[in-house]
Design a protein around this motif. Sequence first.
Motif, mmCIF file in Angstrom:
data_model
loop_
_atom_site.group_PDB
_atom_site.id
_atom_site.type_symbol
_atom_site.label_atom_id
_atom_site.label_comp_id
_atom_site.label_asym_id
_atom_site.label_seq_id
_atom_site.Cartn_x
_atom_site.Cartn_y
_atom_site.Cartn_z
ATOM 1 N N MET A 79 20.039 102.243 44.637
ATOM 2 C CA MET A 79 19.855 102.688 43.258
ATOM 3 C C MET A 79 21.111 102.406 42.432
ATOM 4 O O MET A 79 21.032 101.924 41.293
ATOM 5 C CB MET A 79 19.525 104.190 43.233
ATOM 6 N N MET A 80 22.269 102.688 43.022
ATOM 7 C CA MET A 80 23.521 102.444 42.318
ATOM 8 C C MET A 80 23.771 100.944 42.142
ATOM 9 O O MET A 80 24.224 100.492 41.085
ATOM 10 C CB MET A 80 24.680 103.080 43.089
ATOM 11 N N ILE A 84 24.339 98.942 38.533
ATOM 12 C CA ILE A 84 25.509 98.109 38.239
ATOM 13 C C ILE A 84 25.088 96.677 37.932
ATOM 14 O O ILE A 84 25.562 96.060 36.972
ATOM 15 C CB ILE A 84 26.488 98.142 39.428
ATOM 16 N N ALA A 85 24.184 96.135 38.744
ATOM 17 C CA ALA A 85 23.735 94.757 38.547
ATOM 18 C C ALA A 85 23.058 94.587 37.193
ATOM 19 O O ALA A 85 23.260 93.573 36.507
ATOM 20 C CB ALA A 85 22.787 94.348 39.666
ATOM 21 N N GLU A 86 22.258 95.562 36.809
ATOM 22 C CA GLU A 86 21.586 95.492 35.507
ATOM 23 C C GLU A 86 22.605 95.427 34.377
ATOM 24 O O GLU A 86 22.450 94.652 33.431
ATOM 25 C CB GLU A 86 20.678 96.704 35.327
ATOM 26 N N ALA A 87 23.667 96.213 34.479
ATOM 27 C CA ALA A 87 24.700 96.217 33.448
ATOM 28 C C ALA A 87 25.443 94.880 33.387
ATOM 29 O O ALA A 87 25.903 94.469 32.322
ATOM 30 C CB ALA A 87 25.695 97.352 33.705
ATOM 31 N N LEU A 88 25.526 94.200 34.529
ATOM 32 C CA LEU A 88 26.222 92.910 34.592
ATOM 33 C C LEU A 88 25.295 91.727 34.375
ATOM 34 O O LEU A 88 25.740 90.575 34.389
ATOM 35 C CB LEU A 88 26.924 92.765 35.958
ATOM 36 N N CYS A 113 30.563 93.171 47.285
ATOM 37 C CA CYS A 113 31.074 94.517 47.473
ATOM 38 C C CYS A 113 30.276 95.226 48.561
ATOM 39 O O CYS A 113 29.234 94.747 49.005
ATOM 40 C CB CYS A 113 31.019 95.310 46.166
ATOM 41 N N VAL A 114 30.803 96.370 48.965
ATOM 42 C CA VAL A 114 30.103 97.249 49.897
ATOM 43 C C VAL A 114 29.794 98.550 49.168
ATOM 44 O O VAL A 114 30.685 99.187 48.615
ATOM 45 C CB VAL A 114 30.954 97.554 51.144
ATOM 46 N N ILE A 115 28.512 98.915 49.141
ATOM 47 C CA ILE A 115 28.086 100.217 48.627
ATOM 48 C C ILE A 115 27.363 100.881 49.779
ATOM 49 O O ILE A 115 26.188 100.613 50.022
ATOM 50 C CB ILE A 115 27.180 100.083 47.390
ATOM 51 N N ALA A 116 28.078 101.717 50.528
ATOM 52 C CA ALA A 116 27.530 102.182 51.802
ATOM 53 C C ALA A 116 28.042 103.558 52.198
ATOM 54 O O ALA A 116 28.170 103.850 53.388
ATOM 55 C CB ALA A 116 27.872 101.166 52.898
ATOM 56 N N GLY A 117 28.350 104.400 51.222
ATOM 57 C CA GLY A 117 28.818 105.737 51.562
ATOM 58 C C GLY A 117 30.189 105.746 52.201
ATOM 59 O O GLY A 117 30.496 106.626 53.013
ATOM 60 N N GLN A 118 31.047 104.796 51.835
ATOM 61 C CA GLN A 118 32.393 104.721 52.411
ATOM 62 C C GLN A 118 33.350 105.697 51.734
ATOM 63 O O GLN A 118 33.458 105.728 50.502
ATOM 64 C CB GLN A 118 32.980 103.317 52.245
ATOM 65 N N ASN A 272 24.416 113.613 41.409
ATOM 66 C CA ASN A 272 23.640 114.565 42.203
ATOM 67 C C ASN A 272 22.141 114.400 41.971
ATOM 68 O O ASN A 272 21.342 114.525 42.905
ATOM 69 C CB ASN A 272 24.069 115.994 41.866
ATOM 70 N N ALA A 273 21.757 114.110 40.719
ATOM 71 C CA ALA A 273 20.339 113.898 40.415
ATOM 72 C C ALA A 273 19.818 112.657 41.136
ATOM 73 O O ALA A 273 18.698 112.657 41.680
ATOM 74 C CB ALA A 273 20.136 113.761 38.911
ATOM 75 N N MET A 274 20.616 111.583 41.165
ATOM 76 C CA MET A 274 20.222 110.379 41.884
ATOM 77 C C MET A 274 20.110 110.647 43.381
ATOM 78 O O MET A 274 19.187 110.168 44.050
ATOM 79 C CB MET A 274 21.229 109.250 41.631
ATOM 80 N N MET A 275 21.052 111.422 43.910
ATOM 81 C CA MET A 275 21.015 111.724 45.342
ATOM 82 C C MET A 275 19.782 112.556 45.684
ATOM 83 O O MET A 275 19.140 112.342 46.724
ATOM 84 C CB MET A 275 22.284 112.460 45.779
#
Length: 287
Positions: A79-80, A84-88, A113-118, A272-275
């Motif tokens: 979702m995140m 981000i991709a839409e904005a770019l 990039c890594v989007i993976a709860g790091q 929090n709403a997204m989560m």
Amino acid sequence: MKKMKALALGLAAVMLAGLTACGGSTAASDVPDGDGDPSTLTVAMECAYAPYNWTQTDDSNGAVQIRDSSDYAYGYDVMMAKKIAEALGQEVRIVKLDWDSLVPAVKSGDVDCVIAGQSITSERAQQVDFSDPYYYASIVTLVKKDSPYASAASVADLAGATCTSQLGTIWYDICLPQIENANILPAQETAPAMLVALDSGACDIVVTDRPTAQAALVAYPDFQLLDFGGGEGDFEVSEEEINIGISLKKGNTALKDAINEVLSTMTTDDYNAMMDQAIEAQPLNQG
């Protein structure tokens, strides 16, 4: 006359292209990038870490197909990535990797990039750059409801427990050693494997973050979540260890700045709403 008109039109087209490249609108070469393809935001994740990310067989809820696979990925991280991709002005491409391969993939340029709860740890920050936090994850403990540790009110009450957590996480490396006389089992390869270890009775407790624990309660109703409140009786962790960030190749400031600009438009309530949406949509919630 026709030749002159065609020549004029061709010249106008060339001039228009030049103006576009110089700033009339963003040229492809100007889009922040890390993997050599500015048309896509190529994002690595495990696709096995609900509610942050998981694998599913279709594109329901807006899931994105995994590179070189017929399966799809979804969850908070997807979702995140889409936001981000839409904005770019880019398309999202998801790459499924095991946890230990995420940082090397960024460093090699295989992914943007890594989007993976790091967690944004100083150790990781020596190898990659991080965005601003895109989630803030408090540390909690999972036990079975009939466990002798179910009434634990602090880390001290977990003394002597047999425990485990996921490989390469602060839960395993930082938190478990704080339990007095703990019997620390080998780290589990994935979050699901960690939960199976608890469910099977191989261990008494696992330590994880709140979103992972909340998701686990859906699949394992006999689990109980222990939150020690962040005070003196809780695990000692720094802010950098519970701040979750997006990792990028060292020096890729263009993409980092672009991502941070998107994140700056969001609040903790938005996260929090997204989560909550991700937890509701996770496959575990269906079974």
